[in-house]
Write a protein that holds these residues in place. Structure first.
Motif, PDB file in Angstrom:
ATOM      1  N   LEU A  18       0.831  -1.195   0.000  1.00 50.61           N
ATOM      2  CA  LEU A  18       0.000   0.000   0.000  1.00 50.61           C
ATOM      3  C   LEU A  18       0.871   1.252   0.000  1.00 50.61           C
ATOM      4  CD1 LEU A  18      -2.678   1.473   0.184  1.00 50.61           C
ATOM      5  CD2 LEU A  18      -2.651   1.106   2.669  1.00 50.61           C
ATOM      6  N   ALA A  19       1.967   1.226   0.765  1.00 50.56           N
ATOM      7  CA  ALA A  19       2.872   2.374   0.802  1.00 50.56           C
ATOM      8  C   ALA A  19       3.460   2.639  -0.581  1.00 50.56           C
ATOM      9  CB  ALA A  19       3.983   2.124   1.817  1.00 50.56           C
ATOM     10  N   ARG A  20       3.854   1.584  -1.284  1.00 48.25           N
ATOM     11  CA  ARG A  20       4.399   1.771  -2.633  1.00 48.25           C
ATOM     12  C   ARG A  20       3.334   2.317  -3.579  1.00 48.25           C
ATOM     13  NH1 ARG A  20       7.767  -2.886  -1.248  1.00 48.25           N
ATOM     14  NH2 ARG A  20       6.091  -4.314  -1.806  1.00 48.25           N
ATOM     15  N   HIS A  21       2.092   1.862  -3.399  1.00 49.55           N
ATOM     16  CA  HIS A  21       0.991   2.366  -4.227  1.00 49.55           C
ATOM     17  C   HIS A  21       0.790   3.863  -3.996  1.00 49.55           C
ATOM     18  CE1 HIS A  21      -2.897   2.565  -6.240  1.00 49.55           C
ATOM     19  NE2 HIS A  21      -3.386   3.153  -5.155  1.00 49.55           N
ATOM     20  N   ILE A  22       0.805   4.279  -2.723  1.00 54.98           N
ATOM     21  CA  ILE A  22       0.639   5.696  -2.408  1.00 54.98           C
ATOM     22  C   ILE A  22       1.816   6.500  -2.957  1.00 54.98           C
ATOM     23  CG2 ILE A  22       0.516   7.373  -0.517  1.00 54.98           C
ATOM     24  CD1 ILE A  22      -0.861   5.184   1.160  1.00 54.98           C
ATOM     25  N   ALA A  23       3.027   5.963  -2.778  1.00 53.90           N
ATOM     26  CA  ALA A  23       4.233   6.677  -3.206  1.00 53.90           C
ATOM     27  C   ALA A  23       4.314   6.812  -4.717  1.00 53.90           C
ATOM     28  CB  ALA A  23       5.481   5.959  -2.676  1.00 53.90           C
ATOM     29  N   ALA A  24       3.587   5.965  -5.449  1.00 53.65           N
ATOM     30  CA  ALA A  24       3.624   6.021  -6.910  1.00 53.65           C
ATOM     31  C   ALA A  24       2.649   7.030  -7.485  1.00 53.65           C
ATOM     32  CB  ALA A  24       3.320   4.633  -7.481  1.00 53.65           C
ATOM     33  N   GLY A  25       1.960   7.792  -6.624  1.00 54.66           N
ATOM     34  CA  GLY A  25       0.995   8.778  -7.093  1.00 54.66           C
ATOM     35  C   GLY A  25       1.641   9.862  -7.935  1.00 54.66           C
ATOM     36  N   PRO A  26       0.863  10.488  -8.834  1.00 53.19           N
ATOM     37  CA  PRO A  26       1.434  11.475  -9.771  1.00 53.19           C
ATOM     38  C   PRO A  26       1.982  12.725  -9.092  1.00 53.19           C
ATOM     39  CG  PRO A  26      -0.976  11.500  -9.854  1.00 53.19           C
ATOM     40  CD  PRO A  26      -0.583  10.304  -9.032  1.00 53.19           C
ATOM     41  N   ASN A  27       1.519  13.058  -7.887  1.00 57.65           N
ATOM     42  CA  ASN A  27       1.971  14.280  -7.208  1.00 57.65           C
ATOM     43  C   ASN A  27       2.959  13.997  -6.075  1.00 57.65           C
ATOM     44  OD1 ASN A  27       0.366  16.047  -8.775  1.00 57.65           O
ATOM     45  ND2 ASN A  27      -1.428  15.499  -7.558  1.00 57.65           N
ATOM     46  N   THR A  28       3.493  12.778  -6.030  1.00 53.62           N
ATOM     47  CA  THR A  28       4.378  12.413  -4.934  1.00 53.62           C
ATOM     48  C   THR A  28       5.703  13.176  -5.003  1.00 53.62           C
ATOM     49  OG1 THR A  28       3.449  10.195  -4.766  1.00 53.62           O
ATOM     50  CG2 THR A  28       5.666  10.505  -3.893  1.00 53.62           C
ATOM     51  N   VAL A  29       6.158  13.643  -3.868  1.00 53.02           N
ATOM     52  CA  VAL A  29       7.454  14.309  -3.750  1.00 53.02           C
ATOM     53  C   VAL A  29       8.303  13.496  -2.788  1.00 53.02           C
ATOM     54  CG1 VAL A  29       8.668  16.388  -3.013  1.00 53.02           C
ATOM     55  CG2 VAL A  29       6.465  16.577  -4.171  1.00 53.02           C
ATOM     56  N   LEU A  30       9.475  13.069  -3.234  1.00 54.18           N
ATOM     57  CA  LEU A  30      10.366  12.286  -2.379  1.00 54.18           C
ATOM     58  C   LEU A  30      11.342  13.215  -1.668  1.00 54.18           C
ATOM     59  CD1 LEU A  30      11.210   9.268  -4.708  1.00 54.18           C
ATOM     60  CD2 LEU A  30       9.472   9.409  -2.934  1.00 54.18           C
ATOM     61  N   ARG A  31      11.620  12.878  -0.426  1.00 51.52           N
ATOM     62  CA  ARG A  31      12.579  13.642   0.376  1.00 51.52           C
ATOM     63  C   ARG A  31      13.648  12.698   0.897  1.00 51.52           C
ATOM     64  NH1 ARG A  31      10.657  18.271   2.529  1.00 51.52           N
ATOM     65  NH2 ARG A  31      12.839  18.677   2.954  1.00 51.52           N
ATOM     66  N   ARG A  32      14.854  13.180   1.004  1.00 53.44           N
ATOM     67  CA  ARG A  32      15.939  12.394   1.590  1.00 53.44           C
ATOM     68  C   ARG A  32      16.005  12.690   3.082  1.00 53.44           C
ATOM     69  NH1 ARG A  32      20.783  13.746   3.211  1.00 53.44           N
ATOM     70  NH2 ARG A  32      20.681  15.775   2.174  1.00 53.44           N
ATOM     71  N   ILE A  33      15.921  11.644   3.912  1.00 51.06           N
ATOM     72  CA  ILE A  33      16.023  11.783   5.367  1.00 51.06           C
ATOM     73  C   ILE A  33      17.154  10.872   5.837  1.00 51.06           C
ATOM     74  CG2 ILE A  33      14.850  11.464   7.575  1.00 51.06           C
ATOM     75  CD1 ILE A  33      12.207  11.911   6.121  1.00 51.06           C
ATOM     76  N   ILE A  34      18.114  11.438   6.515  1.00 55.72           N
ATOM     77  CA  ILE A  34      19.238  10.659   7.038  1.00 55.72           C
ATOM     78  C   ILE A  34      18.890  10.202   8.448  1.00 55.72           C
ATOM     79  CG2 ILE A  34      21.693  10.648   7.587  1.00 55.72           C
ATOM     80  CD1 ILE A  34      21.028  10.926   4.623  1.00 55.72           C
ATOM     81  N   THR A  35      19.025   8.898   8.715  1.00 53.82           N
ATOM     82  CA  THR A  35      18.722   8.352  10.031  1.00 53.82           C
ATOM     83  C   THR A  35      19.973   7.757  10.663  1.00 53.82           C
ATOM     84  OG1 THR A  35      18.162   6.158   9.170  1.00 53.82           O
ATOM     85  CG2 THR A  35      16.382   7.771   9.310  1.00 53.82           C
ATOM     86  N   ASP A  36      19.940   7.683  11.967  1.00 51.41           N
ATOM     87  CA  ASP A  36      20.980   6.984  12.716  1.00 51.41           C
ATOM     88  C   ASP A  36      20.761   5.485  12.487  1.00 51.41           C
ATOM     89  OD1 ASP A  36      22.332   5.525  14.748  1.00 51.41           O
ATOM     90  OD2 ASP A  36      22.430   7.330  15.987  1.00 51.41           O
ATOM     91  N   PRO A  37      21.738   4.768  11.923  1.00 56.12           N
ATOM     92  CA  PRO A  37      21.514   3.357  11.604  1.00 56.12           C
ATOM     93  C   PRO A  37      21.261   2.483  12.819  1.00 56.12           C
ATOM     94  CG  PRO A  37      23.830   3.934  11.338  1.00 56.12           C
ATOM     95  CD  PRO A  37      23.085   5.219  11.546  1.00 56.12           C
ATOM     96  N   LEU A  38      21.753   2.901  13.990  1.00 55.14           N
ATOM     97  CA  LEU A  38      21.579   2.077  15.182  1.00 55.14           C
ATOM     98  C   LEU A  38      20.233   2.302  15.843  1.00 55.14           C
ATOM     99  CD1 LEU A  38      25.121   2.307  16.799  1.00 55.14           C
ATOM    100  CD2 LEU A  38      24.209   0.560  15.267  1.00 55.14           C
ATOM    101  N   SER A  39      19.714   3.536  15.793  1.00 55.22           N
ATOM    102  CA  SER A  39      18.461   3.828  16.486  1.00 55.22           C
ATOM    103  C   SER A  39      17.283   4.064  15.547  1.00 55.22           C
ATOM    104  CB  SER A  39      18.628   5.074  17.374  1.00 55.22           C
ATOM    105  OG  SER A  39      18.808   6.234  16.573  1.00 55.22           O
ATOM    106  N   GLY A  40      17.555   4.413  14.303  1.00 51.85           N
ATOM    107  CA  GLY A  40      16.482   4.704  13.370  1.00 51.85           C
ATOM    108  C   GLY A  40      15.926   6.105  13.492  1.00 51.85           C
ATOM    109  N   GLN A  41      16.492   6.952  14.370  1.00 51.14           N
ATOM    110  CA  GLN A  41      15.989   8.304  14.564  1.00 51.14           C
ATOM    111  C   GLN A  41      16.525   9.249  13.480  1.00 51.14           C
ATOM    112  OE1 GLN A  41      13.697   9.103  16.566  1.00 51.14           O
ATOM    113  NE2 GLN A  41      13.621   7.314  17.905  1.00 51.14           N
ATOM    114  N   VAL A  42      15.754  10.315  13.194  1.00 47.27           N
ATOM    115  CA  VAL A  42      16.120  11.266  12.155  1.00 47.27           C
ATOM    116  C   VAL A  42      17.334  12.082  12.577  1.00 47.27           C
ATOM    117  CG1 VAL A  42      15.337  13.281  10.847  1.00 47.27           C
ATOM    118  CG2 VAL A  42      13.739  11.434  11.357  1.00 47.27           C
ATOM    119  N   LEU A  43      18.327  12.159  11.687  1.00 47.80           N
ATOM    120  CA  LEU A  43      19.512  12.975  11.926  1.00 47.80           C
ATOM    121  C   LEU A  43      19.537  14.216  11.039  1.00 47.80           C
ATOM    122  CD1 LEU A  43      22.377  10.340  12.254  1.00 47.80           C
ATOM    123  CD2 LEU A  43      21.177  11.528  14.089  1.00 47.80           C
ATOM    124  N   ASP A  44      19.030  14.097   9.818  1.00 54.86           N
ATOM    125  CA  ASP A  44      19.090  15.228   8.898  1.00 54.86           C
ATOM    126  C   ASP A  44      17.970  15.089   7.881  1.00 54.86           C
ATOM    127  OD1 ASP A  44      20.404  17.589   7.735  1.00 54.86           O
ATOM    128  OD2 ASP A  44      20.790  16.257   6.047  1.00 54.86           O
TER     129      ASP A  44
END
Length: 410
Positions: free
Chosen positions: A271-297
């Motif tokens: 379902l997430a891939r279906h939503i992400a494939a929408g014509p108005n989708t905007v992708l953003r790059r989010i850097i996470t801490d690999p050990l905790s999964g929390q957002v870094l940048d």
């Protein structure tokens, strides 16, 4: 405290549970009835305790939030319980007595409290007396109808004014459901308009139900209603920003880890891939801490310029940071965990998202907020109870890659 711990009699419960498998049908029903009566009596105790807390705090609005924390309830239900507790211990003593006798459940008693909330104390007590012999043996819906009828009978003029107030209180609510679905509802709308709207939706849905149409009539009604809301009468749909948190590998189809839709919760990978494939989708790059999964940048590549720090905080937090509140961060206030006047700083380490109601709650006497370095927010209530809230990681913590700390060979 020993009395509180033994209210349910654990030894007795163990003995009862040990013989349940040997009960016949008649005894099984009788035991279920006895358990329901016991639950009603305990619910009466709970209502008295909540009423005492509310009196001790002089009806402070923060009581609802503390009850929500302590009993693991959503705020609306906690508020309804506090209001019912106050009514049952002051205006509805006979209904509370029926709970003591195991004749009326807590849910049924809340129906009486809601139906009489608009009455004066004197009229509420009159309704309470009228209902005393009508409530035992009734289910909550029957109790609601009986209580509403009695309330209108006691104050007919007030009932007319109440109807007008209800129509003025019309509102739109969003309720998150199971995975991938949600509900939208117009509450307390004018009955003539709601009926007309439903007939229009039904008429257009039936017109679409041709021989080639595979959707059911119920599905068509839902689809027509949403199409009308989003597009109006042939107009252009409004574009609204919705945040979908998704692992890159999931997006690429390399794994099927679930994603997270802000304000709703977990959705399956497909379902997430279906939503992400929408014509108005905007992708953003989010850097996470690999050990905790929390957002870094938060990456800056997108179609619109970044709002900087505020946007980072909203993307990191996803939702209001008060435990149990799921209002999307995009609809929240950004606030200092340490008040500015007490030395707080405007940086990502001290900023959190709080919805408007919980933003105000933070300023209530006796409530303290502490934001740890790892992003954990600890809220302490006026009674000294502490509750933690952490932004959910964007992915499960991953083990370190062997040799990752070694310098490159060049």
């Amino acid at each position: 405290m020993a009395l509180l711990e033994n209210l349910t009699g654990p030894e007795l419960l163990e003995a009862v549970n040990a013989v349940i498998d040997s009960l016949d049908d008649k005894d099984s029903v009788a035991l279920a009835q006895a358990a329901s009566a016991g639950i009603a009596r305990l619910e009466a105790v709970r209502f008295r305790a909540l009423a005492q807390l509310n009196r001790h705090r002089d009806g402070a609005r923060s009581v609802t939030q503390e009850v929500a924390f302590a009993l693991s309830l959503v705020d609306n239900h906690a508020g309804a319980m506090v209001a019912a507790a106050d009514a049952l211990t002051t205006r509805l003593p006979r209904t509370l007595s029926l709970m003591d006798q195991g004749e009326v459940s807590g849910f049924g008693a809340m129906k009486v409290a809601a139906a009489t909330a608009w009455l004066s104390d004197e009229d509420a007590r009159t309704v309470d007396a009228l209902l005393e012999d009508r409530l035992p043996g009734r289910n909550p819906d029957q109790i609601r109808k009986a209580a509403n009828h009695a309330a209108i009978t006691v104050d007919r003029e007030g009932a007319e004014a109440r109807a007008e107030r209800h129509r003025e209180g019309r509102r739109l609510t969003l309720r998150q459901g199971e995975t991938g679905v949600a509900s939208i509802e117009v509450e307390d709308g004018p009955v003539e308009k709601v009926t007309a709207a439903y007939r229009r939706i039904d008429r257009e849905a039936r017109a679409l139900k041709t021989g080639e149409e595979t959707r059911t009539l119920e599905q068509l009604r839902a689809d027509v209603a949403l199409d009308l809301l989003l597009g109006g009468q042939g107009g252009t749909s409004e574009r609204t920003e919705v945040f979908l948190y998704m692992d890159l590998f999931t997006y690429l189809g390399l794994n099927d880890d679930p994603a997270d839709l802000a304000g709703h919760g977990t959705v399956p990978a497909a379902l997430a891939r279906h939503i992400a494939a929408g014509p108005n989708t905007v992708l953003r790059r989010i850097i996470t801490d690999p050990l905790s999964g929390q957002v870094l940048d938060l990456g800056r590549d997108r179609y619109r310029p970044s709002a900087g720090l505020g946007e980072f905080v909203r993307v990191r937090d996803r939702e209001c940071r008060r435990p149990g509140c799921h209002r999307p961060a995009q609809a929240c206030d950004i606030d200092h965990s340490v008040p500015w006047q007490h030395g707080g700083h405007t940086d990502a380490d001290e900023l959190i998202d709080l919805c408007r109601r919980d933003h105000r709650l933070k300023d209530e006497p006796g409530w303290t907020y502490h934001l740890a370095a790892d992003g954990t927010l600890t809220i302490t209530t006026p009674t000294g109870q502490s509750y933690d809230s952490s932004p959910p990681p964007l992915h499960q913590p991953r083990p370190p890659v062997p040799g990752a700390d070694e310098p490159p060979p060049f």
